[in-house]
Each structure stands twice: as C-alpha cells, then as structure tokens.
Design a protein around this motif. Structure first.
Motif, PDB file in Angstrom:
ATOM      1  N   GLU A 199      83.444  13.449  44.976  1.00  0.00           N
ATOM      2  CA  GLU A 199      84.324  13.891  43.896  1.00  0.00           C
ATOM      3  C   GLU A 199      85.702  14.241  44.459  1.00  0.00           C
ATOM      4  O   GLU A 199      85.827  15.009  45.399  1.00  0.00           O
ATOM      5  CB  GLU A 199      83.724  15.127  43.201  1.00  0.00           C
ATOM      6  N   VAL A 200      86.715  13.674  43.844  1.00  0.00           N
ATOM      7  CA  VAL A 200      88.089  13.968  44.270  1.00  0.00           C
ATOM      8  C   VAL A 200      88.454  15.400  43.895  1.00  0.00           C
ATOM      9  O   VAL A 200      88.238  15.832  42.768  1.00  0.00           O
ATOM     10  CB  VAL A 200      89.071  12.992  43.610  1.00  0.00           C
ATOM     11  N   GLN A 201      88.964  16.137  44.854  1.00  0.00           N
ATOM     12  CA  GLN A 201      89.434  17.504  44.589  1.00  0.00           C
ATOM     13  C   GLN A 201      90.791  17.710  45.248  1.00  0.00           C
ATOM     14  O   GLN A 201      91.008  17.294  46.391  1.00  0.00           O
ATOM     15  CB  GLN A 201      88.440  18.537  45.116  1.00  0.00           C
ATOM     16  N   LEU A 202      91.664  18.366  44.526  1.00  0.00           N
ATOM     17  CA  LEU A 202      92.973  18.774  45.030  1.00  0.00           C
ATOM     18  C   LEU A 202      93.110  20.259  44.735  1.00  0.00           C
ATOM     19  O   LEU A 202      93.014  20.672  43.575  1.00  0.00           O
ATOM     20  CB  LEU A 202      94.084  17.977  44.348  1.00  0.00           C
ATOM     21  N   VAL A 203      93.316  21.048  45.772  1.00  0.00           N
ATOM     22  CA  VAL A 203      93.383  22.493  45.605  1.00  0.00           C
ATOM     23  C   VAL A 203      94.700  23.011  46.175  1.00  0.00           C
ATOM     24  O   VAL A 203      94.908  22.997  47.393  1.00  0.00           O
ATOM     25  CB  VAL A 203      92.195  23.195  46.291  1.00  0.00           C
ATOM     26  N   GLU A 204      95.562  23.464  45.256  1.00  0.00           N
ATOM     27  CA  GLU A 204      96.854  24.002  45.671  1.00  0.00           C
ATOM     28  C   GLU A 204      96.745  25.482  46.022  1.00  0.00           C
ATOM     29  O   GLU A 204      95.881  26.198  45.492  1.00  0.00           O
ATOM     30  CB  GLU A 204      97.896  23.856  44.555  1.00  0.00           C
ATOM     31  N   SER A 205      97.644  25.926  46.882  1.00  0.00           N
ATOM     32  CA  SER A 205      97.721  27.343  47.249  1.00  0.00           C
ATOM     33  C   SER A 205      99.130  27.655  47.727  1.00  0.00           C
ATOM     34  O   SER A 205      99.930  26.740  47.960  1.00  0.00           O
ATOM     35  CB  SER A 205      96.701  27.681  48.340  1.00  0.00           C
ATOM     36  N   GLY A 206      99.415  28.951  47.855  1.00  0.00           N
ATOM     37  CA  GLY A 206     100.698  29.361  48.411  1.00  0.00           C
ATOM     38  C   GLY A 206     101.697  29.885  47.405  1.00  0.00           C
ATOM     39  O   GLY A 206     102.769  30.364  47.790  1.00  0.00           O
ATOM     40  N   GLY A 207     101.364  29.802  46.115  1.00  0.00           N
ATOM     41  CA  GLY A 207     102.284  30.300  45.108  1.00  0.00           C
ATOM     42  C   GLY A 207     102.356  31.811  45.109  1.00  0.00           C
ATOM     43  O   GLY A 207     101.573  32.492  45.786  1.00  0.00           O
ATOM     44  N   GLY A 208     103.298  32.349  44.359  1.00  0.00           N
ATOM     45  CA  GLY A 208     103.434  33.794  44.259  1.00  0.00           C
ATOM     46  C   GLY A 208     104.785  34.191  43.711  1.00  0.00           C
ATOM     47  O   GLY A 208     105.558  33.337  43.270  1.00  0.00           O
ATOM     48  N   LEU A 209     105.047  35.489  43.754  1.00  0.00           N
ATOM     49  CA  LEU A 209     106.331  36.040  43.298  1.00  0.00           C
ATOM     50  C   LEU A 209     107.296  36.078  44.479  1.00  0.00           C
ATOM     51  O   LEU A 209     106.957  36.635  45.533  1.00  0.00           O
ATOM     52  CB  LEU A 209     106.115  37.443  42.733  1.00  0.00           C
ATOM     53  N   VAL A 210     108.478  35.528  44.294  1.00  0.00           N
ATOM     54  CA  VAL A 210     109.459  35.483  45.380  1.00  0.00           C
ATOM     55  C   VAL A 210     110.840  35.760  44.794  1.00  0.00           C
ATOM     56  O   VAL A 210     111.119  35.407  43.642  1.00  0.00           O
ATOM     57  CB  VAL A 210     109.402  34.117  46.096  1.00  0.00           C
ATOM     58  N   GLN A 211     111.672  36.396  45.589  1.00  0.00           N
ATOM     59  CA  GLN A 211     113.026  36.716  45.125  1.00  0.00           C
ATOM     60  C   GLN A 211     113.931  35.481  45.190  1.00  0.00           C
ATOM     61  O   GLN A 211     113.729  34.598  46.038  1.00  0.00           O
ATOM     62  CB  GLN A 211     113.621  37.823  45.993  1.00  0.00           C
ATOM     63  N   PRO A 212     114.931  35.431  44.321  1.00  0.00           N
ATOM     64  CA  PRO A 212     115.896  34.321  44.388  1.00  0.00           C
ATOM     65  C   PRO A 212     116.524  34.217  45.771  1.00  0.00           C
ATOM     66  O   PRO A 212     116.825  35.229  46.405  1.00  0.00           O
ATOM     67  CB  PRO A 212     116.941  34.704  43.329  1.00  0.00           C
ATOM     68  N   GLY A 213     116.664  32.975  46.242  1.00  0.00           N
ATOM     69  CA  GLY A 213     117.251  32.706  47.539  1.00  0.00           C
ATOM     70  C   GLY A 213     116.259  32.671  48.690  1.00  0.00           C
ATOM     71  O   GLY A 213     116.605  32.219  49.786  1.00  0.00           O
ATOM     72  N   ARG A 214     115.026  33.131  48.421  1.00  0.00           N
ATOM     73  CA  ARG A 214     114.016  33.145  49.475  1.00  0.00           C
ATOM     74  C   ARG A 214     113.253  31.813  49.521  1.00  0.00           C
ATOM     75  O   ARG A 214     113.527  30.894  48.758  1.00  0.00           O
ATOM     76  CB  ARG A 214     113.054  34.309  49.253  1.00  0.00           C
ATOM     77  N   SER A 215     112.293  31.752  50.430  1.00  0.00           N
ATOM     78  CA  SER A 215     111.536  30.517  50.653  1.00  0.00           C
ATOM     79  C   SER A 215     110.054  30.726  50.387  1.00  0.00           C
ATOM     80  O   SER A 215     109.560  31.851  50.399  1.00  0.00           O
ATOM     81  CB  SER A 215     111.736  30.042  52.101  1.00  0.00           C
ATOM     82  N   LEU A 216     109.376  29.595  50.187  1.00  0.00           N
ATOM     83  CA  LEU A 216     107.931  29.621  49.958  1.00  0.00           C
ATOM     84  C   LEU A 216     107.386  28.256  50.339  1.00  0.00           C
ATOM     85  O   LEU A 216     108.061  27.236  50.141  1.00  0.00           O
ATOM     86  CB  LEU A 216     107.638  29.916  48.483  1.00  0.00           C
ATOM     87  N   LYS A 217     106.166  28.218  50.874  1.00  0.00           N
ATOM     88  CA  LYS A 217     105.558  26.943  51.247  1.00  0.00           C
ATOM     89  C   LYS A 217     104.229  26.780  50.522  1.00  0.00           C
ATOM     90  O   LYS A 217     103.348  27.637  50.635  1.00  0.00           O
ATOM     91  CB  LYS A 217     105.332  26.851  52.757  1.00  0.00           C
ATOM     92  N   LEU A 218     104.124  25.708  49.773  1.00  0.00           N
ATOM     93  CA  LEU A 218     102.895  25.390  49.052  1.00  0.00           C
ATOM     94  C   LEU A 218     102.058  24.410  49.854  1.00  0.00           C
ATOM     95  O   LEU A 218     102.588  23.587  50.602  1.00  0.00           O
ATOM     96  CB  LEU A 218     103.227  24.774  47.688  1.00  0.00           C
ATOM     97  N   SER A 219     100.754  24.493  49.668  1.00  0.00           N
ATOM     98  CA  SER A 219      99.823  23.563  50.306  1.00  0.00           C
ATOM     99  C   SER A 219      98.900  22.974  49.253  1.00  0.00           C
ATOM    100  O   SER A 219      98.649  23.588  48.206  1.00  0.00           O
ATOM    101  CB  SER A 219      98.975  24.279  51.365  1.00  0.00           C
TER     102      SER A 219
END
Lengths: 116, 108
Positions: free
Chosen positions: A1-21
């Motif tokens: 079964e094909v599965q795609l599971v995202e992670s890494g989201g959240g609350l972040v301030q403007p101008g900052r960085s975030l990395k999703l997987s």
C-alpha cells in the motif's frame, strides 16, 4: 500500500525557517517524481514544487521561488521542503504527492502556520 | 503559465441528478487534465486522469471528457457521498502545474 506521511509543520514566526519531510513507503520511491502542494485554510490547491526521480529536474511556483528548496533522499525514501523567509501567506496545509498521470497519491498533510 | 478557469464555483443538486463541472484552460493542454475530489477534512483523491481515464476504484458514474482547452467532469445519478469539492488540474508538458479554483458540490 502506498503511503506518504508528512511531518515538520508547526507555528513559526514571519521571516523564520521550517523544514518539512515526507516519508514514502509501499512503492519504489526512486522511480517517481514528487511534489509539494499546499492549501491555505478554506482555499483551493496550489502546486508549490516538483522534483524528478533523480533530482535532475526541479521546479518551483513563482510564489516560493528563491525561498523554498525541494530535495529528496532516495536512500531514505524521503522528500523534503526547506522553507525560509516565511510569510503569513505561506500559512497552509502542505501535502506531498506522487507524480504519475496526475497526483495519484497524497499524504494527509502537515499544517504550517506563520504568525507572530 | 497556463491558467485554469473552473465553473461553477458552487453547485446544488438533488440525489439522482446528473451534474457537470467545466474547466477551461488558457491554452491547449492536449488532454493532460486531471480531476480530483476532496471531501471535508480529507486529502484530495484522483478521479480522472488524461481527461477521460477513470482512476482505479472510482465509481463509473464519474466520467471526464474534453479536448484542447475545454474539459468537463460529469457525475451521473448523484449520491450523498459525492458531496465534495472538485478540482481540475493541468499537467501538460512541464511545471508549473495549475489547478482550477474548485467547485463545491452540495445536496439540494
């Protein structure tokens, strides 16, 4: 079964960085192009970025070009989205999706909220 | 970039009715068009690819047609589980891939 599971989201301030997987399973990850698609709350779908199976071809929407970087690690079956200089308008549910005659498989999404 | 104009934005129909959703591309996309269904709180699901090919597991009451710049999704004999938002998407040539604005289908 094909599965795609995202992670890494959240609350972040403007101008900052975030990395999703996005961890893929149930198929040969290295054979498929992959995409990030986002959906702002109550809005439609917006394609964000694409990467070919071997990372040879990479494309971005104009709205994120120069700020976001898509990448993949085929050994780890994982797709990434590095997001920098985040803005309030980047607030959305971010989906990863497998490319084949359209987006046949989607993850459940990870929510990114950009707010001070 | 190719623009996708989808209509109507919202639609109200009765059970058993036939509904049609239209999508207009800003240039010829040579049938490289997909349709998606998104139920509340869920990820989009592929219904139709290459304008008229039904994805695996999709009920046969769904059908797609069109060519050039004009495409449509038809739902025959509307069921309660078809209440959703529907999106078209072009995947001609290379990115940027673009979506239509969506059609919210409700029961009358």
């Amino acid at each position: 079964e094909v599965q795609l599971v995202e992670s890494g989201g959240g609350l972040v301030q403007p101008g900052r960085s975030l990395k999703l997987s996005c961890l893929a399973s149930g198929f040969t990850f290295s054979n498929y192009g992959m995409n990030w698609i986002r959906q702002a709350p109550g809005k439609g779908l917006e394609w964000v970025a694409s990467i070919s199976s071997s990372s040879s071809y990479i494309y971005y929407a104009d709205t994120v070009k120069g700020r976001f970087t898509i990448s993949r690690d085929n050994a780890k079956n994982t797709l990434y989205l590095q997001m920098t200089s985040l803005r309030s308008e980047d607030t959305a549910l971010y989906y990863c999706a497998r490319q084949s005659l359209g987006f046949a498989y989607w993850g459940q999404g990870t929510l990114v909220t950009v707010s001070s | 970039d190719i623009q996708m104009t989808q209509s109507p934005a919202s639609l109200s129909a009765s059970l058993g009715e036939t509904v049609t959703i239209e999508c207009l591309a800003s240039e010829d996309i040579y049938s490289n068009l997909a349709w998606y269904q998104q139920k509340p709180g869920k990820s989009p699901q592929l219904l139709i690819y290459y304008a008229n090919s039904l994805n695996d597991g999709v009920p046969s009451r769904f059908s797609g047609s069109g060519s050039g710049t004009q495409y449509s999704l038809k739902i025959n004999s509307l069921q309660s589980e078809d209440v959703s938002i529907y999106f078209c998407q072009q995947n001609y040539d290379s990115p940027p891939w673009t979506f239509g604005g969506g059609t919210k289908l409700e029961l009358k």
